[in-house]
Design an enzyme around this catalytic site. Structure first.
Site, PDB file in Angstrom:
ATOM      1  N   CYS A 269      15.180  29.972  79.117  1.00  0.00           N
ATOM      2  CA  CYS A 269      16.182  29.749  80.167  1.00  0.00           C
ATOM      3  C   CYS A 269      15.831  28.542  81.019  1.00  0.00           C
ATOM      4  CB  CYS A 269      16.275  30.973  81.064  1.00  0.00           C
ATOM      5  SG  CYS A 269      16.429  32.466  80.143  1.00  0.00           S
TER       6      CYS A 269
HETATM    7  N1  SAJ Z   1       6.877  29.220  86.325  1.00  0.00           N
HETATM    8  C1  SAJ Z   1       5.991  28.348  86.958  1.00  0.00           C
HETATM    9  N2  SAJ Z   1       5.887  28.406  88.316  1.00  0.00           N
HETATM   10  C2  SAJ Z   1       6.630  29.285  89.054  1.00  0.00           C
HETATM   11  C3  SAJ Z   1       7.531  30.166  88.398  1.00  0.00           C
HETATM   12  C4  SAJ Z   1       7.637  30.111  87.032  1.00  0.00           C
HETATM   13  O1  SAJ Z   1       5.312  27.544  86.307  1.00  0.00           O
HETATM   14  O2  SAJ Z   1       6.457  29.302  90.281  1.00  0.00           O
HETATM   15  C5  SAJ Z   1       6.986  29.153  84.871  1.00  0.00           C
HETATM   16  C6  SAJ Z   1       6.618  30.463  84.205  1.00  0.00           C
HETATM   17  O3  SAJ Z   1       5.244  30.498  83.927  1.00  0.00           O
HETATM   18  C7  SAJ Z   1       7.442  30.400  82.920  1.00  0.00           C
HETATM   19  C8  SAJ Z   1       8.662  29.606  83.336  1.00  0.00           C
HETATM   20  O4  SAJ Z   1       8.342  28.938  84.549  1.00  0.00           O
HETATM   21  O5  SAJ Z   1       6.767  29.685  81.923  1.00  0.00           O
HETATM   22  C9  SAJ Z   1       9.902  30.452  83.535  1.00  0.00           C
HETATM   23  O6  SAJ Z   1       9.567  31.569  84.345  1.00  0.00           O
HETATM   24  P1  SAJ Z   1      10.783  32.417  85.042  1.00  0.00           P
HETATM   25  O7  SAJ Z   1      10.297  33.749  85.398  1.00  0.00           O
HETATM   26  O8  SAJ Z   1      11.380  31.627  86.121  1.00  0.00           O
HETATM   27  O9  SAJ Z   1      11.845  32.429  83.878  1.00  0.00           O
HETATM   28  P2  SAJ Z   1      12.298  33.547  82.833  1.00  0.00           P
HETATM   29  O10 SAJ Z   1      12.973  32.755  81.781  1.00  0.00           O
HETATM   30  O11 SAJ Z   1      11.296  34.524  82.433  1.00  0.00           O
HETATM   31  O12 SAJ Z   1      13.320  34.442  83.630  1.00  0.00           O
HETATM   32  C10 SAJ Z   1      14.276  33.777  84.342  1.00  0.00           C
HETATM   33  C11 SAJ Z   1      14.603  34.677  85.505  1.00  0.00           C
HETATM   34  N3  SAJ Z   1      13.467  34.622  86.452  1.00  0.00           N
HETATM   35  C12 SAJ Z   1      13.516  34.888  87.741  1.00  0.00           C
HETATM   36  O13 SAJ Z   1      14.569  35.019  88.322  1.00  0.00           O
HETATM   37  C13 SAJ Z   1      12.219  35.061  88.449  1.00  0.00           C
HETATM   38  C14 SAJ Z   1      15.879  34.168  85.998  1.00  0.00           C
HETATM   39  O14 SAJ Z   1      15.729  32.816  86.377  1.00  0.00           O
HETATM   40  C15 SAJ Z   1      16.939  34.357  84.998  1.00  0.00           C
HETATM   41  O15 SAJ Z   1      17.589  35.571  85.271  1.00  0.00           O
HETATM   42  C16 SAJ Z   1      16.441  34.389  83.575  1.00  0.00           C
HETATM   43  O16 SAJ Z   1      15.359  33.526  83.467  1.00  0.00           O
HETATM   44  C17 SAJ Z   1      17.557  33.918  82.677  1.00  0.00           C
HETATM   45  O17 SAJ Z   1      17.727  34.558  81.667  1.00  0.00           O
HETATM   46  O18 SAJ Z   1      18.225  32.944  83.016  1.00  0.00           O
END
Ligand code: SAJ
Length: 429
Positions: A269
């Site tokens: 995503c």
């Molecule tokens: N990450 C960082 N630093 C941060 C946060 C995340 O480096 O501060 C990295 C994570 O390690 C990961 C990537 O970004 O590799 C994505 O992490 P994520 O939790 O933001 O993304 P997804 O794909 O697991 O889940 C997200 C959902 N996450 C949250 O809302 C916290 C949301 O954005 C969406 O509902 C979902 O993708 C989607 O399907 O769009």
């Protein structure tokens, strides 16, 4: 009348795509209505028929209860969709090699629905995509046999909001946005989710608004992660502890949300969705500068991490070439088993390309394909082996970090998970 059928739970729902979005929703909806879950992958469907789950956020007992209770019908047979009144499309929207949207799965799923939908069907797209997809791509396909949208069938977009591994939020307590082609379309979609998920539903005036709101949500995360990754590089050069900086900034009770640096951004995503918009805006003679810039910073992180590893080895009079490296964590984020688009895999591939002797440990990922070769995780008992460097790339909570910290090997901790250990052999991003 479809509205009455939705209101009295007699509307039959077909979910197209049994992945991390479709399956949790199908389980939840099957508690109230009759749900068909369709997927091309026969292994997934056979597992569901046996009452087994393959998604971390769905337990097998719930699958078994829904299937044996005859309210959830897993199938690969598209003819089973003939009885459905509502279709919810939850298929992947990847990028192709040129970072352009690949809507093949959406197109094929829509063609599938058009072959089986009947008069007054409701069709909802949940896959994240650029604003305009629902009306420019789906509507013409569904209208091709002379049907008229908003009259002969109803069409809406409702972005999925699944956060894999999140124990607090699930389909029934996460507000759902719905945007329909016309008011009736919106109303029907709103009713379907309210009745079958029990969640709050926020209606907007069109599918494009709903599509854009999802892109904004994930672009917000992408840009802020890119920002903090750049801050991490700046702070390292200025000999300032980025992790202490973030903790300090977090004390501000308003107007700041903490993001944390890492080896890059994984998942299907955050690294991909913003580029659906960056591609679409070119049609309007625009450039999504912030998205493009954040993408450049984020894509540079794996190389940056490898350069830091090389520096640490060099300080220990070791070359990267031939160094015994243990990578801890190949999943794209903590406490899940998904390694798709994982930056850990990219870092590992780069280390191998420089002839490092790389092993990995990940309790959630038993094997992974890296640089075209199948790698298996080492066991936990091997993590305190004789490594030239240990590199922590994903901070799973179940790893024995005390054991890692005590090995005495040089450790490069890209997630500050060892913040409580003040050992000289530990270097932070
Ligand atoms: N990450 C960082 N630093 C941060 C946060 C995340 O480096 O501060 C990295 C994570 O390690 C990961 C990537 O970004 O590799 C994505 O992490 P994520 O939790 O933001 O993304 P997804 O794909 O697991 O889940 C997200 C959902 N996450 C949250 O809302 C916290 C949301 O954005 C969406 O509902 C979902 O993708 C989607 O399907 O769009």
């Amino acid at each position: 009348m479809l509205l009455n059928k939705i209101e009295n739970y007699s509307a039959r729902i077909a979910i197209i795509g049994a992945g991390y979005v479709g399956l949790p929703m199908a389980i939840e909806m099957s508690k109230k209505s009759d749900v068909i879950i369709y997927d091309l992958c026969s292994e997934k469907i056979e597992m569901l028929k046996r009452g087994e789950s393959y998604i971390i956020d769905v337990n097998s007992d719930d699958v078994n209860r829904a299937v044996s209770g005859n309210s959830l019908h897993p199938t690969t047979d598209e003819n089973a969709l003939d009885v459905a009144d509502c279709f919810i499309i939850c298929v992947p929207t990847p990028l192709n090699i040129n970072k352009q949207p690949d809507l093949t799965f959406v197109e094929e799923a829509t063609e599938l629905v058009s072959r089986h939908m009947k008069k007054s069907s409701l069709v909802i797209l949940e896959s994240t995509t650029y604003p305009g997809t629902t009306e420019e791509l789906l509507k013409p396909i569904l209208e091709k046999d002379g049907l008229v949208c908003g009259k002969d069938f109803y069409l809406a977009f409702s972005p999925e909001r699944v956060d894999p591994g999140n124990k607090e939020f699930n389909p029934s307590n996460t507000t759902k946005i719905v945007g329909g082609y016309a008011e009736t379309d919106t109303r029907l979609a709103q009713m379907l989710y309210e009745k079958n998920l029990g969640c709050e539903v926020f209606s907007v005036s069109s599918p494009a608004v709903a599509e854009m709101s999802k892109i904004l949500e994930n672009t917000y995360r992408n840009i802020n992660i890119g920002l903090i990754d750049e801050f991490a590089q700046i702070c390292h050069k200025m000999n300032i502890d980025i992790w202490e900086v973030i903790e300090a900034a977090k004390t501000k009770p308003f107007g700041f949300q903490a993001f944390y640096p890492g080896p890059g951004v994984g998942g299907h995503c955050i690294p991909l969705d913003p580029f659906y918009l960056a591609w679409k805006v070119k049609e309007y003679g625009l450039t999504a500068t912030m998205i493009e810039t954040s993408g450049q910073v984020i894509s540079s992180m794996p190389e940056y991490v490898v350069s830091r590893i090389s520096d640490i080895l060099n300080e220990n009079k070791k070359a990267l070439n031939g160094a015994k490296v243990l990578v801890v964590g190949v999943a794209y984020k903590p406490d899940i088993s998904d390694s798709r688009e994982s930056p850990s895999v990219i870092v590992t591939e780069k280390l191998i390309a420089k002839n490092a002797d790389v092993s990995y440990y990940d309790p959630y990922v038993k094997s992974v394909n890296i640089a075209g070769n199948a790698f298996n995780s080492v066991s936990e008992s091997e993590i305190d082996g004789d490594w030239d460097i240990i590199v922590i790339l994903t901070a799973h909570s179940c790893v024995d970090y005390k054991k890692l910290a005590s090995t005495g090997c040089p450790i490069f901790d890209t997630k500050n998970i060892l913040k409580d250990y003040k050992f000289d052999n530990i270097v932070k991003l």
